[in-house]
Design an enzyme around this catalytic site. Structure first.
Site, short mmCIF file in Angstrom:
data_model
loop_
_atom_site.label_atom_id
_atom_site.label_comp_id
_atom_site.label_asym_id
_atom_site.label_seq_id
_atom_site.Cartn_x
_atom_site.Cartn_y
_atom_site.Cartn_z
N MET A 137 0.84 -1.20 0.00
CA MET A 137 0.00 0.00 0.00
C MET A 137 0.88 1.25 0.00
SD MET A 137 -3.47 -0.92 2.00
CE MET A 137 -2.89 -0.65 3.64
N LEU A 140 6.75 3.04 1.57
CA LEU A 140 7.63 1.88 1.72
C LEU A 140 8.78 2.15 2.68
CD1 LEU A 140 7.73 0.88 -2.06
CD2 LEU A 140 6.10 0.17 -0.28
N HIS A 141 9.14 1.10 3.42
CA HIS A 141 10.26 1.16 4.36
C HIS A 141 11.10 -0.11 4.20
CE1 HIS A 141 7.82 -1.64 6.61
NE2 HIS A 141 6.84 -0.76 6.70
N ALA A 142 12.10 -0.25 5.07
CA ALA A 142 13.04 -1.37 4.93
C ALA A 142 12.33 -2.74 4.91
CB ALA A 142 14.07 -1.32 6.04
N HIS A 172 9.41 -3.45 3.51
CA HIS A 172 8.96 -3.69 2.12
C HIS A 172 10.14 -4.04 1.22
CE1 HIS A 172 5.70 -0.87 3.57
NE2 HIS A 172 4.98 -1.87 3.09
N GLN A 227 -2.92 -12.33 7.59
CA GLN A 227 -3.12 -11.99 6.17
C GLN A 227 -2.43 -13.03 5.28
OE1 GLN A 227 -2.86 -7.93 4.31
NE2 GLN A 227 -0.78 -8.56 3.85
N SER A 287 6.73 -0.86 10.42
CA SER A 287 5.37 -0.69 9.91
C SER A 287 5.18 0.76 9.50
CB SER A 287 4.36 -1.04 11.02
OG SER A 287 3.08 -0.51 10.70
N SER A 288 4.39 0.95 8.45
CA SER A 288 4.09 2.33 8.02
C SER A 288 3.36 3.09 9.13
CB SER A 288 3.21 2.33 6.77
OG SER A 288 3.89 1.68 5.74
O1 PAF Z 1 -0.18 -5.83 3.46
C1 PAF Z 1 -0.58 -4.89 2.74
O2 PAF Z 1 0.10 -3.89 2.54
C2 PAF Z 1 -1.96 -4.98 2.12
O3 PAF Z 1 -2.86 -5.60 2.96
C3 PAF Z 1 -1.95 -5.64 0.72
C4 PAF Z 1 -1.52 -7.10 0.81
C5 PAF Z 1 -1.01 -4.89 -0.20
C6 PAF Z 1 -3.36 -5.62 0.13
O4 PAF Z 1 -3.83 -4.32 -0.01
#
Ligand code: PAF
Length: 281
Positions: free
Chosen positions: A30, A33-35, A37, A155, A187-188
């Site tokens: 989403m 972005l950080h380390a 990601h 998730q 986390s963002s």
């Molecule tokens: O983990 C996330 O950033 C979101 O839930 C995802 C998997 C990109 C779906 O929007």
């Protein structure tokens, strides 16, 4: 690195790679972005010939009182970071590309059972939004594999289950949690924390470590959950759950189970909700 917004340009690039026999990995995000990601991008880079990242703040996975409107949107910064980490293509669609009939009239993917507990119980409809957008991204990108962070443990399990149940031709990889030096999971949402809250936040990871050692000493799961909740409350958190579950399906373990377990915490610190987890054995 190429950035595309529409499905046609995305498909053209991906067909070109598949025609040459190259494999494609997708890293759905989403943005902001950080380390954490970038570690997913690195894993994708190791496992596939081409890496596609998506940046899409998905409206259907946010509840009415959640942070959809204020969720940080930092596309220019994200583009630079992705290019630096070897991403080949960034897919940054508009809402209308993902939800051509509008988000409220979208087909919805519901994964039963595993979505009803923990995050699902506290964020009704959240996993329908996640499963729906991930299924749409898989259809658009048609990746050979996709990488998700283990920080969002539930998730990851929901997506594995959706992929298996719908026989989607994509391999799912879970990437280890990235932590700050003091243990806080990246986390963002950490940027919502005030300086005082940021100092307190590593107590979530410390509580998970305590849960791990209490389970190792032979305490019953339920007792360990209570100790963890009390510790967090005393430290000023409002826990949504401090849970020990079976790692494969997040079901309730036997009271004295010791193997195949995961500890999971969701807790509020001021107005910020943090989640974290630790596989126990
Ligand atoms: O983990 C996330 O950033 C979101 O839930 C995802 C998997 C990109 C779906 O929007």
């Amino acid at each position: 690195m190429q950035t595309v917004q529409d499905a046609q340009a995305l498909r053209a690039a991906i067909h070109g790679w598949h025609d040459k026999g190259q494999t494609v990995a997708l890293v759905p995000t989403m943005g902001n972005l950080h380390a954490g990601h970038f570690s997913l991008v690195r894993l994708a880079r190791e496992r596939a010939d081409r890496v596609v990242a998506s940046v899409f703040v998905n409206p259907t996975q946010f509840g009415p009182n959640e942070d959809y409107a204020r969720y940080p949107r930092t596309l220019t910064q994200d583009q630079a970071g992705l290019a630096e980490h070897g991403c080949d293509l960034l897919f940054a669609p508009e809402v209308a590309t993902i939800y051509p009939y509008g988000a409220e009239y979208s087909v919805s993917v519901h994964v039963p059972q595993i979505t009803e507990v923990l995050e699902g119980a506290h964020r009704p409809g959240h996993f329908d939004g996640v499963a729906t957008v991930v299924a749409k991204l898989f259809n658009l990108v048609q990746p050979d594999l996709a990488v998700f962070g283990q920080k969002d443990y539930q998730q990851l399990k929901v997506i594995e289950r959706m992929v298996r149940d719908l026989a989607l031709p994509v391999k799912i990889l879970g990437a280890p949690i990235q932590r700050a030096e003091d243990g806080l999971a990246l986390s963002s949402r950490n940027q919502y924390l005030s300086p005082a809250e940021r100092e307190m936040a590593p107590q979530i990871h410390q509580t998970l470590l305590l849960m791990q050692s209490l389970i190792g000493e032979g305490h019953a799961c339920h007792a360990v959950e209570l100790v963890a909740a009390t510790r967090l409350e005393r430290a000023g958190f409002v826990p949504d759950y401090t849970a020990i579950r079976r790692a494969d399906d997040l079901g309730m373990p036997e009271a004295h189970a010791r193997h195949g377990l995961v500890a999971l915490i969701a807790a509020r610190l001021g107005s910020t909700r943090l989640i974290d987890n630790l596989p126990l054995a």
